[in-house]
Design a protein around this motif. Sequence first.
Motif, PDB file in Angstrom:
ATOM      1  N   CYS B   9      -5.321  28.017 -40.686  1.00 58.24           N
ATOM      2  CA  CYS B   9      -4.537  27.414 -39.593  1.00 58.24           C
ATOM      3  C   CYS B   9      -5.274  27.403 -38.259  1.00 58.24           C
ATOM      4  CB  CYS B   9      -3.210  28.150 -39.439  1.00 58.24           C
ATOM      5  SG  CYS B   9      -2.281  28.279 -40.986  1.00 58.24           S
ATOM      6  N   TYR B  10      -5.986  28.491 -37.945  1.00 60.38           N
ATOM      7  CA  TYR B  10      -6.657  28.565 -36.646  1.00 60.38           C
ATOM      8  C   TYR B  10      -7.674  27.432 -36.479  1.00 60.38           C
ATOM      9  CZ  TYR B  10      -4.855  33.238 -35.490  1.00 60.38           C
ATOM     10  OH  TYR B  10      -4.054  34.295 -35.183  1.00 60.38           O
ATOM     11  N   HIS B  12      -7.628  24.548 -37.551  1.00 63.45           N
ATOM     12  CA  HIS B  12      -6.984  23.260 -37.285  1.00 63.45           C
ATOM     13  C   HIS B  12      -6.247  23.267 -35.949  1.00 63.45           C
ATOM     14  CE1 HIS B  12      -6.898  21.010 -41.396  1.00 63.45           C
ATOM     15  NE2 HIS B  12      -8.112  21.371 -41.021  1.00 63.45           N
ATOM     16  N   ALA B  13      -6.344  24.371 -35.213  1.00 67.08           N
ATOM     17  CA  ALA B  13      -5.645  24.445 -33.921  1.00 67.08           C
ATOM     18  C   ALA B  13      -6.559  25.074 -32.866  1.00 67.08           C
ATOM     19  CB  ALA B  13      -4.342  25.226 -34.069  1.00 67.08           C
ATOM     20  N   SER B  14      -6.307  26.335 -32.500  1.00 72.44           N
ATOM     21  CA  SER B  14      -7.020  26.902 -31.359  1.00 72.44           C
ATOM     22  C   SER B  14      -8.504  27.146 -31.618  1.00 72.44           C
ATOM     23  CB  SER B  14      -6.341  28.203 -30.906  1.00 72.44           C
ATOM     24  OG  SER B  14      -6.274  29.099 -31.976  1.00 72.44           O
ATOM     25  N   ARG B  16     -10.500  24.902 -33.125  1.00 70.39           N
ATOM     26  CA  ARG B  16     -10.969  23.571 -33.538  1.00 70.39           C
ATOM     27  C   ARG B  16     -12.497  23.478 -33.499  1.00 70.39           C
ATOM     28  NH1 ARG B  16      -7.008  19.928 -35.159  1.00 70.39           N
ATOM     29  NH2 ARG B  16      -5.837  20.286 -33.263  1.00 70.39           N
ATOM     30  N   CYS B  41      -1.106  28.689 -45.433  1.00 72.99           N
ATOM     31  CA  CYS B  41      -1.517  29.830 -44.596  1.00 72.99           C
ATOM     32  C   CYS B  41      -1.698  31.080 -45.447  1.00 72.99           C
ATOM     33  CB  CYS B  41      -0.462  30.074 -43.510  1.00 72.99           C
ATOM     34  SG  CYS B  41      -0.756  31.559 -42.526  1.00 72.99           S
TER      35      CYS B  41
END
Lengths: 195, 282
Positions: B9-10, B12-14, B16, B41
Motif C-alpha cells: 500500500c505505501y 502506491h501512496a506516500s 510513490r 494489504c
Amino acid sequence: MMDKFGIVDASNLDPNFKYAISNQLGGENIKRCFQCGTCVASCPIWEIDERFNPRKIIRMALLGMREEVLSSDFIWLCSKCYACYERCPQDVKITELMGAIASIAEREGKEGNVVIKSKKPIFDKAFTNSIRKYGRNFEMKTIINGVLATKGIKGLLSYTSDGFTILKKGKLGLRPEKVKEMSQIEGIFKALEEK
Amino acid sequence: MNFAYYPGCYLHASAREYDMSTMAVCKVLGIGLSELEDWNCCGALEASNPLTLSLSARNLVIAKKEGLDVLVPCSICFNNLSRANSAIREGGIAKTVINEAIGESYQGEVEVRHLLDVIVNDIGLEKLSKEVKVPLKGLKSVPYYGCLTIRPSKVSKFDDPDTPRSLDDMIKALGADCLPFKHKKDCCGGNLLMSSEEFSLKMTGDILSEAKELGADCVTVACPLCHAMLDYQQSKIESKYDIAIDLPILYFTQLIGLALGLGEKELGLDKNFVSTIKLRRE
C-alpha cells in the motif's frame, strides 16, 4: 496485586494467564524464558525509559499478574524492531509475544475487564477497518480517521498544510484502491473472528 | 529474471517515489516485474499476528498460481510475507490457522525476496557497477538498514543482523563513499508515532544527528516507514530539538537511479520532502 513497595500478593495471581498467552498465536514460547535479560539490553524503548522492561513484563506474565500486564503501557510501546527477538537465546519470539499479549488486552478491554490508556489500538483499528473495507490501506482515510480518533479535530487540523504538500506531490490517492475478490478478504476476517 | 511484484500500500501512496524508482531501476538491470494480480494489504504493523499472517499468505497463494517468486521493496511487507511463508513451512498451529483462514492448502512453495537482496546478490555488484553511467564520486552517504530489512534474520535471511553490509557494498559499487554509521541497524521508532510521538521523534532524531555529524550528503534507506520518519518528520525534529539537519533521505533505488543516469522525474526525486536538488547530477 502489587503494593507500594513492589511486593506481589501471591493470593491474587492467575496461574492460568501464561496458558492463555501460550495459546495465542505468537505467544507459544513464553514459558521458555529464563530471565537472562538479553531482551532488556537490546530494547531501544528501555534505553529511553527504564520503566519499560521486556524481561519484567514476561516475568509478571509468568507469575500471573494478569491485570498489571494487560493494562501496562509497555505492551503498546513495543516498536517491533525485533532486536530482542534476534538475540533471545531461548527463542521466546518476544516481539510476537508482545503482539499476543496486546491481542488479549484488546479483547479484555472491549469486554470492560481492563482499561487501556494507549491510543495505539484505536489507530490500529482505523487501519484494519480500511483493509476490511477495501483489502488495502486507503492511506488518506486511515490517517484522517486515525488522527481524528487519537488527537481530535485540533490534531487533525494541525496536519492541514502537510496534507496539501503531500497531495501536491501526488503521494496520496484521493480514491481507494480496492481488491476485486473482496469475499476472500472478508472470509479471512470472519474465520479469525470465530476463533 | 522475472518476479511477481508486490508493491504494497505505501508504494502506491506516500512512498510513490520508491515504486517509481524501483520500476525504473529494475528495467535497466533486467529484472522483469509483473504486478501481483489483485494483491491485498499485508497487515503492516497494525493488524494482529493471525490476521497479518493470513492476509500475507493470500498474496503468496496468488504468486504460486502465477508460478513466480515474489519481489518486495517495502521492508514491512517483506517481513510480513516472509513470516507467513516461514510459519507455513515450519508447520504447526500457525500453518493450520492460516490455511483455514484463507481456505487454501498453501505449503510455502514460493520464495519472498527483498529487492535489495535481488540487486546485491542476484544481479550482483559487479554487474551493477558496470551499469553505472554517472559514478557518484565524492558523494558521502550513510547506510540505514533499520529493523525489518535484516531482522529477524531467520526470516529475512539475506544479510547479517549484527554486521549488515548489503547497503554498504551497494553504495560503494555506485562510486560513492559509504561512511561508518553506528545507528545503521537501530529502530526509527516509526511504529510508536501513535503511542508515543516523543519516543519516536527521539529515536529518529538520534539517527539523523549522527548522520549530520558525520557530514553525510544523504541517508540511504530501504523501508517506507524509515523513510517517512527520517524525511517527512525531519522538519518536526528540527523544530522540536531546535537543530538544523537538512539531510536528503533517499531510497536505495533512487541512489542507484542517479548512478545509472536516470532522470529525476523517473526516480520521483521531486517527491521526497527534504529537497534532493543538491544530489542531482544531470
